[in-house]
Design a protein around this motif. Structure first.
Motif, mmCIF file in Angstrom:
data_model
loop_
_atom_site.group_PDB
_atom_site.id
_atom_site.type_symbol
_atom_site.label_atom_id
_atom_site.label_comp_id
_atom_site.label_asym_id
_atom_site.label_seq_id
_atom_site.Cartn_x
_atom_site.Cartn_y
_atom_site.Cartn_z
ATOM 1 N N PHE A 105 12.589 -0.005 -1.659
ATOM 2 C CA PHE A 105 13.777 0.837 -1.762
ATOM 3 C C PHE A 105 13.834 1.740 -0.540
ATOM 4 C CE2 PHE A 105 12.106 -0.097 -5.959
ATOM 5 C CZ PHE A 105 13.215 -0.601 -6.621
ATOM 6 N N SER A 106 15.006 1.893 0.023
ATOM 7 C CA SER A 106 15.134 2.761 1.188
ATOM 8 C C SER A 106 16.538 3.338 1.262
ATOM 9 C CB SER A 106 14.812 1.994 2.473
ATOM 10 O OG SER A 106 15.687 0.902 2.653
ATOM 11 N N LYS B 16 16.600 -7.647 2.615
ATOM 12 C CA LYS B 16 17.231 -6.555 1.881
ATOM 13 C C LYS B 16 18.729 -6.790 1.744
ATOM 14 C CE LYS B 16 14.182 -2.902 3.703
ATOM 15 N NZ LYS B 16 14.178 -1.623 4.473
ATOM 16 N N ALA C 295 21.969 2.742 1.763
ATOM 17 C CA ALA C 295 20.876 2.487 0.827
ATOM 18 C C ALA C 295 20.573 0.996 0.838
ATOM 19 C CB ALA C 295 21.244 2.950 -0.578
ATOM 20 N N GLU C 296 19.302 0.657 0.613
ATOM 21 C CA GLU C 296 18.871 -0.738 0.665
ATOM 22 C C GLU C 296 17.882 -1.028 -0.465
ATOM 23 O OE1 GLU C 296 18.726 -1.454 5.485
ATOM 24 O OE2 GLU C 296 17.051 -0.408 4.527
ATOM 25 N N ILE C 297 17.901 -2.254 -0.937
ATOM 26 C CA ILE C 297 16.888 -2.732 -1.867
ATOM 27 C C ILE C 297 16.507 -4.146 -1.445
ATOM 28 C CG2 ILE C 297 18.650 -3.545 -3.515
ATOM 29 C CD1 ILE C 297 16.598 -2.990 -5.751
ATOM 30 N N GLN D 59 11.620 4.934 3.328
ATOM 31 C CA GLN D 59 11.358 3.680 2.613
ATOM 32 C C GLN D 59 10.186 3.874 1.662
ATOM 33 O OE1 GLN D 59 11.821 -0.301 4.562
ATOM 34 N NE2 GLN D 59 9.621 -0.390 4.358
#
Length: 294
Positions: free
Chosen positions: A283-284, A232, A247-249, A33
Motif C-alpha cells: 500500500f502506498s 500496482k 494512492a496505490e495498491i 509505502q
C-alpha cells in the motif's frame, strides 16, 4: 523469477521530459509505502517495512533546446519485527543524479546521459568508501510519430555487492486521448487512463527496483539488498493547479529487503530484521507537483 527480481528502476522522473508521448514531469514528489509479511522461517513473526521517498527535479532548458538535468533523491527504509520483538533497523540513501539531454534539429532524436553519485548506508558510523556508489544512465529516444516513440539504452551502478548492469528498452504510445502507455523496461512501465482529463487518472504501474545499502553493524561486514518487483494499480487526483495526490495498491513479485554477508553475498541469518518474508500486498500514497505535457 530470481533473475527477474533483481531488475532496477531508472531514477523516477528523469525520462518524463518534454515529448508528446510522455505525459508529465514531477518537479517534486513524496511517497510513503507500507507492507507486512510473515517471516518465511517463523510464521509467528511479522516483518513490517515502511519506505519514505522524497525527490526534487530541476531541469534547465537552454537556448539551443537542450536541457541540463539535476535531481535530488532521498529514501528511508525502516524494518520492524513484531509482535514479540519490537526491533527496528533503518537504512537510507541520498543521490544527486546530474545529466544532459540533447535534441536533434528535426526533433526526432533525443539523447539522455546521466551520472548518479550516491550515498547508501545506515549512517550509524562515519561515512567511508563502502557507503559511496556511482552509476550512469544512457537512453536514446526516437519519435516515430507525434503519439509514438521508442527508446533504448542501459543502466549501470556500482552497488555494494558489485557491478550492476541492465539494458533498457521502451515504447511511449498514445492510442487515444484518454489512454497512454509509457516508461522503460525492465524498470518502470505505466498504463494510464484519464477518467476525467486533468482531474482523475487510473491505471497499472509495473516497477522493478534493486538497491543496496551498506550496514555499519559488525564492522561493515553486511549489507542490505532490496530486489523490489511489484505490480500496482493506482488512482490519481489533481487537487488544484499542478498538485496531485495518488494512492496505490499492489502485489510483490520480488524479494523484501534482505541482509547479506559481504564476504559471500549470501543471506545473513544473524538478525530478524531484513529477513526473508512471503510475498505481500503493498500500500502506498504520495503527493507531487507535476507538470503535464497536454
Amino acid at each position: 523469477m530470481k533473475r527477474f527480481s533483481i531488475l532496477i528502476v531508472v531514477i523516477s522522473g528523469l525520462f518524463f521530459l518534454k515529448g508528446n508521448a510522455q505525459p508529465y514531469t514531477d518537479i517534486t514528489n513524496f511517497s510513503y509505502q507500507y507492507f507486512s509479511g510473515v517471516n518465511r522461517s517463523n510464521a509467528a513473526i511479522d516483518n513490517t517495512t515502511e519506505i519514505y521517498s522524497l525527490g526534487m527535479f530541476l531541469p534547465k532548458e537552454l537556448k539551443n533546446g537542450n536541457t541540463l538535468l539535476f535531481r535530488i533523491n532521498t529514501e528511508l527504509i525502516q524494518a520492524t519485527v513484531s509482535p514479540r520483538l519490537a526491533k527496528t533497523a533503518n537504512v537510507s540513501s541520498i543521490s544527486f543524479p546530474i545529466g544532459y539531454q540533447w535534441i536533434s534539429e528535426n526533433k526526432k532524436w533525443k539523447s539522455v546521459l546521466i551520472g548518479i553519485p550516491k550515498l547508501a548506508s545506515d549512517f550509524e558510523e562515519s561515512i567511508d568508501s563502502k557507503d559511496i556508489q556511482y552509476g550512469i544512465v544512457f537512453v536514446e529516444n526516437y519519435k516515430l510519430k507525434d503519439k509514438l516513440q521508442i527508446k533504448a539504452g542501459f543502466y549501470f551502478n556500482r552497488e555494494v555487492f558489485g557491478n550492476f548492469f541492465v539494458p533498457l528498452i521502451g515504447i511511449d504510445w498514445k492510442p487515444s486521448d484518454r489512454c497512454r502507455f509509457f516508461g522503460i523496461l525492465p524498470t518502470n512501465y505505466k498504463i494510464e487512463y484519464a477518467i476525467s482529463k486533468k482531474k482523475w487518472y487510473t491505471g497499472l504501474n509495473f516497477k522493478a527496483f534493486t538497491r543496496s545499502f551498506q550496514f555499519s553493524e559488525v564492522g561493515k561486514n553486511d549489507y542490505i539488498r532490496f530486489d523490489e518487483v511489484v505490480l500496482k494499480s493506482f488512482i490519481e487526483y489533481y487537487c488544484f493547479n499542478n498538485f496531485v495526490a495518488y494512492a496505490e495498491i499492489g502485489r510483490s513479485l520480488g524479494n523484501s529487503p534482505l541482509r547479506y554477508k559481504s564476504d559471500t553475498n549470501e543471506i545473513s541469518n544473524s538478525t530478524l530484521t531484513f529477513s526473508p518474508v512471503k510475498n505481500y500486498l503493498i500500500f502506498s500514497f504520495g503527493f507531487a507537483y507535476r507538470i503535464r505535457n497536454e
